[in-house]
Design a protein around this motif. Structure first.
Motif, PDB file in Angstrom:
ATOM      1  N   ARG A  38      -3.534   3.323   8.255  1.00 61.84           N
ATOM      2  CA  ARG A  38      -2.970   3.940   7.049  1.00 61.84           C
ATOM      3  C   ARG A  38      -1.444   3.934   7.117  1.00 61.84           C
ATOM      4  O   ARG A  38      -0.863   4.042   8.198  1.00 61.84           O
ATOM      5  CB  ARG A  38      -3.432   5.387   6.896  1.00 61.84           C
ATOM      6  CG  ARG A  38      -4.875   5.530   6.534  1.00 61.84           C
ATOM      7  CD  ARG A  38      -5.194   6.987   6.179  1.00 61.84           C
ATOM      8  NE  ARG A  38      -6.595   7.167   5.930  1.00 61.84           N
ATOM      9  CZ  ARG A  38      -7.194   6.927   4.765  1.00 61.84           C
ATOM     10  NH1 ARG A  38      -6.491   6.498   3.746  1.00 61.84           N
ATOM     11  NH2 ARG A  38      -8.488   7.114   4.624  1.00 61.84           N
TER      12      ARG A  38
ATOM     13  N   PRO B 225       0.844  -1.197   0.000  1.00 64.13           N
ATOM     14  CA  PRO B 225       0.000   0.000   0.000  1.00 64.13           C
ATOM     15  C   PRO B 225       0.882   1.251   0.000  1.00 64.13           C
ATOM     16  O   PRO B 225       1.887   1.305   0.703  1.00 64.13           O
ATOM     17  CB  PRO B 225      -0.791  -0.098   1.302  1.00 64.13           C
ATOM     18  CG  PRO B 225      -0.562  -1.465   1.830  1.00 64.13           C
ATOM     19  CD  PRO B 225       0.653  -2.020   1.185  1.00 64.13           C
ATOM     20  N   ALA B 226       0.510   2.239  -0.799  1.00 62.14           N
ATOM     21  CA  ALA B 226       1.290   3.473  -0.895  1.00 62.14           C
ATOM     22  C   ALA B 226       1.136   4.297   0.380  1.00 62.14           C
ATOM     23  O   ALA B 226       0.177   4.123   1.139  1.00 62.14           O
ATOM     24  CB  ALA B 226       0.825   4.285  -2.098  1.00 62.14           C
TER      25      ALA B 226
ATOM     26  N   ARG C 186       4.249  10.737   5.170  1.00 63.60           N
ATOM     27  CA  ARG C 186       3.107  11.630   4.995  1.00 63.60           C
ATOM     28  C   ARG C 186       3.113  12.634   6.110  1.00 63.60           C
ATOM     29  O   ARG C 186       3.419  12.399   7.214  1.00 63.60           O
ATOM     30  CB  ARG C 186       1.818  10.812   5.029  1.00 63.60           C
ATOM     31  CG  ARG C 186       0.611  11.623   4.715  1.00 63.60           C
ATOM     32  CD  ARG C 186      -0.509  10.688   4.336  1.00 63.60           C
ATOM     33  NE  ARG C 186      -1.763  11.379   4.341  1.00 63.60           N
ATOM     34  CZ  ARG C 186      -2.289  11.933   3.263  1.00 63.60           C
ATOM     35  NH1 ARG C 186      -1.678  11.828   2.123  1.00 63.60           N
ATOM     36  NH2 ARG C 186      -3.422  12.550   3.331  1.00 63.60           N
TER      37      ARG C 186
ATOM     38  N   TYR D 236       3.753   8.764  -6.663  1.00 64.55           N
ATOM     39  CA  TYR D 236       3.938   9.940  -5.805  1.00 64.55           C
ATOM     40  C   TYR D 236       4.176  11.252  -6.554  1.00 64.55           C
ATOM     41  O   TYR D 236       4.363  12.286  -5.925  1.00 64.55           O
ATOM     42  CB  TYR D 236       5.099   9.690  -4.834  1.00 64.55           C
ATOM     43  CG  TYR D 236       4.870   8.484  -3.962  1.00 64.55           C
ATOM     44  CD1 TYR D 236       3.889   8.499  -2.972  1.00 64.55           C
ATOM     45  CD2 TYR D 236       5.599   7.320  -4.136  1.00 64.55           C
ATOM     46  CE1 TYR D 236       3.665   7.394  -2.166  1.00 64.55           C
ATOM     47  CE2 TYR D 236       5.376   6.205  -3.334  1.00 64.55           C
ATOM     48  CZ  TYR D 236       4.404   6.251  -2.362  1.00 64.55           C
ATOM     49  OH  TYR D 236       4.183   5.144  -1.579  1.00 64.55           O
TER      50      TYR D 236
ATOM     51  N   GLY E  21      -0.070   6.894   2.745  1.00 62.60           N
ATOM     52  CA  GLY E  21      -1.366   7.552   2.794  1.00 62.60           C
ATOM     53  C   GLY E  21      -2.550   6.624   2.581  1.00 62.60           C
ATOM     54  O   GLY E  21      -3.671   6.959   2.927  1.00 62.60           O
ATOM     55  N   GLN E  22      -2.306   5.436   2.021  1.00 62.58           N
ATOM     56  CA  GLN E  22      -3.403   4.498   1.766  1.00 62.58           C
ATOM     57  C   GLN E  22      -3.681   3.616   2.976  1.00 62.58           C
ATOM     58  O   GLN E  22      -2.816   3.389   3.820  1.00 62.58           O
ATOM     59  CB  GLN E  22      -3.076   3.583   0.585  1.00 62.58           C
ATOM     60  CG  GLN E  22      -3.137   4.266  -0.741  1.00 62.58           C
ATOM     61  CD  GLN E  22      -2.945   3.251  -1.872  1.00 62.58           C
ATOM     62  OE1 GLN E  22      -2.368   2.187  -1.678  1.00 62.58           O
ATOM     63  NE2 GLN E  22      -3.425   3.605  -3.047  1.00 62.58           N
ATOM     64  N   ARG E  23      -4.907   3.096   3.007  1.00 66.89           N
ATOM     65  CA  ARG E  23      -5.272   2.109   4.022  1.00 66.89           C
ATOM     66  C   ARG E  23      -4.625   0.777   3.684  1.00 66.89           C
ATOM     67  O   ARG E  23      -4.467   0.435   2.524  1.00 66.89           O
ATOM     68  CB  ARG E  23      -6.787   1.910   4.082  1.00 66.89           C
ATOM     69  CG  ARG E  23      -7.495   3.046   4.735  1.00 66.89           C
ATOM     70  CD  ARG E  23      -8.831   2.551   5.335  1.00 66.89           C
ATOM     71  NE  ARG E  23      -9.363   3.551   6.207  1.00 66.89           N
ATOM     72  CZ  ARG E  23      -8.986   3.736   7.475  1.00 66.89           C
ATOM     73  NH1 ARG E  23      -8.080   2.988   8.009  1.00 66.89           N
ATOM     74  NH2 ARG E  23      -9.526   4.681   8.212  1.00 66.89           N
TER      75      ARG E  23
END
Length: 146
Positions: free
Chosen positions: A84, A39-40, A146, A114, A42-44
């Motif tokens: 996250r 997962p990037a 982040r 990004y 910021g992602q869940r």
């Protein structure tokens, strides 16, 4: 004859060492696999690839706070908060490794997720938008947050 054997042995030793260094160096494909399958920032966090492991939570009812693993000569850590991804670090298992020859591919993979980085005078790449961090081709280390 002994001198020829010594020279040939030294050459063979150098070839074996160079092959070992080449095999120990992480590839652009390994970086790409990790960047694209985790997962990037910021992602869940949903499902994880088989080579990634969520460390057990520190208490009952507390979600995992760290995902870590190894793949293709690289090790990675994602720090989570509220489910996250807040930080991602990818680095060569063998320590600082010059990845200048594959940096174009690594930057391209990171840019797709990004955005475009700024190139610094010393050859590093820096992201400074909704995500901040850097990639150093001389060390092979990617660090985003982040």
């Amino acid at each position: 004859m002994k001198r020829v054997i010594k020279v040939l042995s030294a050459v063979l030793c150098m070839v074996v060492i160079q092959c070992g260094i080449a095999l120990a160096s992480p590839s652009a494909a390994a970086y790409s696999e990790i960047i694209n399958s985790l997962p990037a920032v910021g992602q869940r966090v949903g499902s994880l690839p088989s080579y990634a492991q969520a460390l057990p939570p520190m208490g009952y009812g507390v979600p995992p706070q760290v995902v870590r693993g190894n793949y293709g000569g690289l090790e990675f850590v994602e720090v989570l908060s509220g489910g996250r991804v807040m930080q991602l670090q990818i680095k060569p298992e063998a320590g600082d490794t010059d990845t200048t020859s594959i940096s174009g591919s690594i930057v391209s993979t990171l840019s797709a997720i990004y955005g475009s980085p700024i190139t610094t005078e010393d050859g590093n790449y820096v992201w400074a938008s909704w995500v901040t961090g850097s990639y150093s081709p001389r060390t092979g280390i990617i660090s985003l947050q982040r």
